[in-house]
Write an enzyme that holds these catalytic residues in place. Sequence first.
Site, PDB file in Angstrom:
ATOM      1  N   LYS A 183      76.929 -20.118  46.317  1.00  0.00           N
ATOM      2  CA  LYS A 183      76.666 -19.729  44.993  1.00  0.00           C
ATOM      3  C   LYS A 183      77.484 -20.695  44.024  1.00  0.00           C
ATOM      4  O   LYS A 183      77.594 -21.754  44.386  1.00  0.00           O
ATOM      5  CB  LYS A 183      76.550 -18.345  44.737  1.00  0.00           C
TER       6      LYS A 183
ATOM      7  N   GLU B  20      66.588 -11.519  53.684  1.00  0.00           N
ATOM      8  CA  GLU B  20      67.821 -11.005  52.962  1.00  0.00           C
ATOM      9  C   GLU B  20      67.374  -9.795  52.043  1.00  0.00           C
ATOM     10  O   GLU B  20      66.843 -10.015  50.906  1.00  0.00           O
ATOM     11  CB  GLU B  20      68.431 -12.379  52.098  1.00  0.00           C
TER      12      GLU B  20
ATOM     13  N   ASN C 257      76.329 -19.703  51.921  1.00  0.00           N
ATOM     14  CA  ASN C 257      75.613 -20.144  50.535  1.00  0.00           C
ATOM     15  C   ASN C 257      76.932 -19.705  49.389  1.00  0.00           C
ATOM     16  O   ASN C 257      77.397 -18.535  49.203  1.00  0.00           O
ATOM     17  CB  ASN C 257      74.689 -19.174  50.197  1.00  0.00           C
TER      18      ASN C 257
ATOM     19  N   HIS D  79      65.738 -18.135  47.324  1.00  0.00           N
ATOM     20  CA  HIS D  79      66.884 -17.031  47.259  1.00  0.00           C
ATOM     21  C   HIS D  79      66.400 -16.065  46.157  1.00  0.00           C
ATOM     22  O   HIS D  79      65.960 -16.237  44.946  1.00  0.00           O
ATOM     23  CB  HIS D  79      68.169 -17.954  47.023  1.00  0.00           C
TER      24      HIS D  79
ATOM     25  N   GLY E  75      75.626  -9.028  48.233  1.00  0.00           N
ATOM     26  CA  GLY E  75      76.845  -8.987  47.296  1.00  0.00           C
ATOM     27  C   GLY E  75      77.121  -7.574  46.916  1.00  0.00           C
ATOM     28  O   GLY E  75      78.027  -7.408  46.512  1.00  0.00           O
TER      29      GLY E  75
ATOM     30  N   SER F  13      75.554  -9.158  52.780  1.00  0.00           N
ATOM     31  CA  SER F  13      76.839  -8.673  53.117  1.00  0.00           C
ATOM     32  C   SER F  13      77.332  -8.727  54.482  1.00  0.00           C
ATOM     33  O   SER F  13      77.977  -8.013  55.186  1.00  0.00           O
ATOM     34  CB  SER F  13      76.672  -7.236  52.516  1.00  0.00           C
TER      35      SER F  13
ATOM     36  N   GLU G 298      68.276 -14.494  44.439  1.00  0.00           N
ATOM     37  CA  GLU G 298      68.605 -14.835  42.636  1.00  0.00           C
ATOM     38  C   GLU G 298      67.785 -15.723  42.027  1.00  0.00           C
ATOM     39  O   GLU G 298      67.708 -15.636  40.671  1.00  0.00           O
ATOM     40  CB  GLU G 298      70.088 -15.236  42.799  1.00  0.00           C
TER      41      GLU G 298
HETATM   42  P1  PGA Z   1      76.348 -11.991  50.438  1.00  0.00           P
HETATM   43  O1  PGA Z   1      75.272 -13.018  50.059  1.00  0.00           O
HETATM   44  O2  PGA Z   1      76.746 -12.434  51.972  1.00  0.00           O
HETATM   45  O3  PGA Z   1      77.588 -12.227  49.533  1.00  0.00           O
HETATM   46  O4  PGA Z   1      75.818 -10.852  50.416  1.00  0.00           O
HETATM   47  C1  PGA Z   1      74.109 -13.573  50.985  1.00  0.00           C
HETATM   48  C2  PGA Z   1      73.342 -14.298  50.184  1.00  0.00           C
HETATM   49  O5  PGA Z   1      73.047 -14.398  48.792  1.00  0.00           O
HETATM   50  O6  PGA Z   1      72.680 -15.517  50.697  1.00  0.00           O
END
Ligand code: PGA
Length: 246
Positions: free
Chosen positions: A11, A167, A9, A95, A173, A208, A97
Site C-alpha cells: 500500500k 478479500e 501489498n 483492490h 486491515g 488480516s 481500496e
Molecule cells: P491486510 O491487507 O493484510 O493488512 O488486511 C490486505 C490487503 O489489503 O490486500
Amino acid sequence: MVKPLLAGNWKMHGKANSATELVEQLAAHEDTFSGVDMIVFPPAVHLSAVVDALASSVIDVGGQNMSQHDDGALTGEISGAMLKDIGCDYVLVGHSERRTVFAESNNEIAEKFNTAQAQGLTPVLCVGESLQQRQQGQTVKVVTEQIAAVINQVGIENLCKGVIAYEPVWAIGTGEVATPEQAQSVHAEIRSQLGLQGADTRLLYGGSVNASNAAELFAQPDINGGLVGGASLKAQEFLNIAQLMA
Ligand code: PGA
C-alpha cells in the site's frame, strides 16, 4: 498441484531505503521458501529500486494499480506498459481500496484486467464483499458480479490465466480475519464459476493474514495462497508466512 503464491501489498507505506532493505531481507532467505512463489507490490515510486534489488532473486514485483488506457494525456497515471518496461510482471486490479476510495467500477476494473494482459502483465483481480453485504447474505452475488464483469470483457479463458484474490472488505486491515470455513466457501464458489479451465488458477485469500492464522487458511483446498497487507511490511513476519506455506 498448484504452486502456492504469497503476495505482499505494501500500500502507501515505506521510503526508498526501507523498501530495498525489506526485499533484501526476503531475498536473503529465499531458499527457505522454495516451494512458494512470492510477489511484492511496492508503491510505484519504489518499483525500479525494488526491481534492481531483486535482480538476482526469484521474487517477482508488481504494481498496485495501473491505467486502463495505453497512454495519453492522463496526468498522474501509470500504464501497464510502463510497469512491464521497468521489470514488473504483475499488477493488482480492483483492490477494495481502489473500488471504495477511488470509486473504480467493475467495468473499469475489467478494462484494467484486459489492458494488463495485453501489455504482458499478470493481473491479480481483487474481489470481496463489505460487512453490510455479508450481513445481507449478498456475498456470493457481489463476488459473482465482480468476476462476471471481467469475464464479459476478456472471456473465461483469459480470466483463468490471471490470479484472483478474495478479500472480504471487513477483514482488510481490521485484524478480523475470515474463518478458514468462510474463506474456503467463497473460494469454492469462485472455483466452480471458473469451471474446468480454472482448476489451476491461483485463488488467494486476503484480509488480516498473519503468521498465526495463515496455516489454517492455506490448508483449505481452494486457497492457493495469500495477499497480505500489514504483515508484508515486516520481513520476519512475511518470511514466517512464506515458510509455513513451503
Ligand atoms: P491486510 O491487507 O493484510 O493488512 O488486511 C490486505 C490487503 O489489503 O490486500
